[in-house]
Motif scaffolding. Structure first.
Motif, PDB file in Angstrom:
ATOM      1  N   GLN A   1       0.839  -1.185   0.000  1.00  0.00           N
ATOM      2  CA  GLN A   1       0.000   0.000   0.000  1.00  0.00           C
ATOM      3  C   GLN A   1       0.882   1.247   0.000  1.00  0.00           C
ATOM      4  O   GLN A   1       1.967   1.253   0.575  1.00  0.00           O
ATOM      5  N   VAL A   2       0.379   2.301  -0.630  1.00  0.00           N
ATOM      6  CA  VAL A   2       1.142   3.541  -0.778  1.00  0.00           C
ATOM      7  C   VAL A   2       0.371   4.673  -0.136  1.00  0.00           C
ATOM      8  O   VAL A   2      -0.827   4.823  -0.372  1.00  0.00           O
ATOM      9  N   GLN A   3       1.043   5.477   0.656  1.00  0.00           N
ATOM     10  CA  GLN A   3       0.453   6.696   1.194  1.00  0.00           C
ATOM     11  C   GLN A   3       1.067   7.880   0.454  1.00  0.00           C
ATOM     12  O   GLN A   3       2.286   7.931   0.258  1.00  0.00           O
ATOM     13  N   LEU A   4       0.215   8.825   0.067  1.00  0.00           N
ATOM     14  CA  LEU A   4       0.642   9.964  -0.735  1.00  0.00           C
ATOM     15  C   LEU A   4       0.264  11.260  -0.040  1.00  0.00           C
ATOM     16  O   LEU A   4      -0.888  11.415   0.396  1.00  0.00           O
ATOM     17  N   ILE A   5       1.202  12.183   0.037  1.00  0.00           N
ATOM     18  CA  ILE A   5       0.937  13.482   0.655  1.00  0.00           C
ATOM     19  C   ILE A   5       1.427  14.578  -0.280  1.00  0.00           C
ATOM     20  O   ILE A   5       2.624  14.665  -0.573  1.00  0.00           O
ATOM     21  N   GLU A   6       0.481  15.410  -0.735  1.00  0.00           N
ATOM     22  CA  GLU A   6       0.820  16.515  -1.623  1.00  0.00           C
ATOM     23  C   GLU A   6       1.187  17.762  -0.816  1.00  0.00           C
ATOM     24  O   GLU A   6       0.705  17.967   0.299  1.00  0.00           O
ATOM     25  N   SER A   7       2.001  18.611  -1.416  1.00  0.00           N
ATOM     26  CA  SER A   7       2.347  19.907  -0.833  1.00  0.00           C
ATOM     27  C   SER A   7       2.741  20.846  -1.956  1.00  0.00           C
ATOM     28  O   SER A   7       2.919  20.419  -3.102  1.00  0.00           O
ATOM     29  N   GLY A   8       2.883  22.120  -1.620  1.00  0.00           N
ATOM     30  CA  GLY A   8       3.363  23.093  -2.589  1.00  0.00           C
ATOM     31  C   GLY A   8       2.297  23.965  -3.209  1.00  0.00           C
ATOM     32  O   GLY A   8       2.607  24.873  -3.983  1.00  0.00           O
ATOM     33  N   GLY A   9       1.047  23.703  -2.893  1.00  0.00           N
ATOM     34  CA  GLY A   9       0.002  24.552  -3.421  1.00  0.00           C
ATOM     35  C   GLY A   9       0.042  25.939  -2.809  1.00  0.00           C
ATOM     36  O   GLY A   9       0.777  26.200  -1.860  1.00  0.00           O
ATOM     37  N   GLY A  10      -0.748  26.837  -3.374  1.00  0.00           N
ATOM     38  CA  GLY A  10      -0.798  28.187  -2.855  1.00  0.00           C
ATOM     39  C   GLY A  10      -1.555  29.098  -3.783  1.00  0.00           C
ATOM     40  O   GLY A  10      -2.241  28.637  -4.709  1.00  0.00           O
ATOM     41  N   SER A  11      -1.433  30.395  -3.519  1.00  0.00           N
ATOM     42  CA  SER A  11      -2.104  31.411  -4.329  1.00  0.00           C
ATOM     43  C   SER A  11      -1.061  32.195  -5.099  1.00  0.00           C
ATOM     44  O   SER A  11      -0.092  32.685  -4.510  1.00  0.00           O
ATOM     45  N   VAL A  12      -1.260  32.314  -6.408  1.00  0.00           N
ATOM     46  CA  VAL A  12      -0.347  33.061  -7.256  1.00  0.00           C
ATOM     47  C   VAL A  12      -1.146  33.871  -8.254  1.00  0.00           C
ATOM     48  O   VAL A  12      -2.320  33.596  -8.509  1.00  0.00           O
ATOM     49  N   GLN A  13      -0.486  34.847  -8.838  1.00  0.00           N
ATOM     50  CA  GLN A  13      -1.119  35.618  -9.896  1.00  0.00           C
ATOM     51  C   GLN A  13      -0.906  34.913 -11.236  1.00  0.00           C
ATOM     52  O   GLN A  13       0.016  34.109 -11.407  1.00  0.00           O
ATOM     53  N   ALA A  14      -1.770  35.212 -12.169  1.00  0.00           N
ATOM     54  CA  ALA A  14      -1.646  34.647 -13.509  1.00  0.00           C
ATOM     55  C   ALA A  14      -0.256  34.931 -14.065  1.00  0.00           C
ATOM     56  O   ALA A  14       0.277  36.031 -13.895  1.00  0.00           O
ATOM     57  N   GLY A  15       0.294  33.913 -14.710  1.00  0.00           N
ATOM     58  CA  GLY A  15       1.653  34.024 -15.230  1.00  0.00           C
ATOM     59  C   GLY A  15       2.714  33.504 -14.286  1.00  0.00           C
ATOM     60  O   GLY A  15       3.869  33.327 -14.695  1.00  0.00           O
ATOM     61  N   GLY A  16       2.327  33.256 -13.050  1.00  0.00           N
ATOM     62  CA  GLY A  16       3.278  32.779 -12.060  1.00  0.00           C
ATOM     63  C   GLY A  16       3.506  31.284 -12.141  1.00  0.00           C
ATOM     64  O   GLY A  16       2.968  30.594 -13.016  1.00  0.00           O
TER      65      GLY A  16
END
Length: 124
Positions: A1-16
């Protein structure tokens, strides 16, 4: 079994740009096909990108081709999604997923393991 944890999301302006990470534990991702999917409010989950067992085999949705790059570091057991030239329509909850075999890479129903997602918000 595999556990997955995402990170790195956020708020940016268009073009970022943003870089998402998906840290896996339990089993090595080198034996899995890995994918990124996203789901915007009121919409179905959609395919973004997938990687077979190495970076040499990568697949993208037409909407992100040329802007997003999927990669993996099997030694770190981590999947990445580099997102450049972001657009407001890229706003969604982004999930990473793992599956056995190479059939149905673009189909969310074929994936066996899922993370909980990381939010990406792009403002105009």
């Amino acid at each position: 079994q595999v556990q997955l944890i995402e990170s790195g999301g956020g708020s940016v302006q268009a073009g970022g740009s943003l870089r998402l990470s998906c840290a896996a534990s339990g089993r090595t991702i080198s034996t899995y096909a890995m994918g990124w999917f996203r789901q915007a409010p009121g919409k179905e989950r959609e395919f973004v990108a997938a990687s077979m067992y190495s970076e040499r085999s990568a697949y993208y949705a037409d909407s992100v081709k040329g802007r997003f790059t999927i990669s993996r570091d099997n030694a770190k057991n981590t999947l990445y999604l580099q997102m450049n030239t972001l657009k407001p329509e890229d706003t969604a909850l982004y999930y990473c997923a793992a599956k056995s075999g190479d059939y149905g890479l673009r189909l969310s129903g074929k994936y066996d393991y899922w993370g909980q997602g990381t939010q990406v918000t792009v403002s105009s």
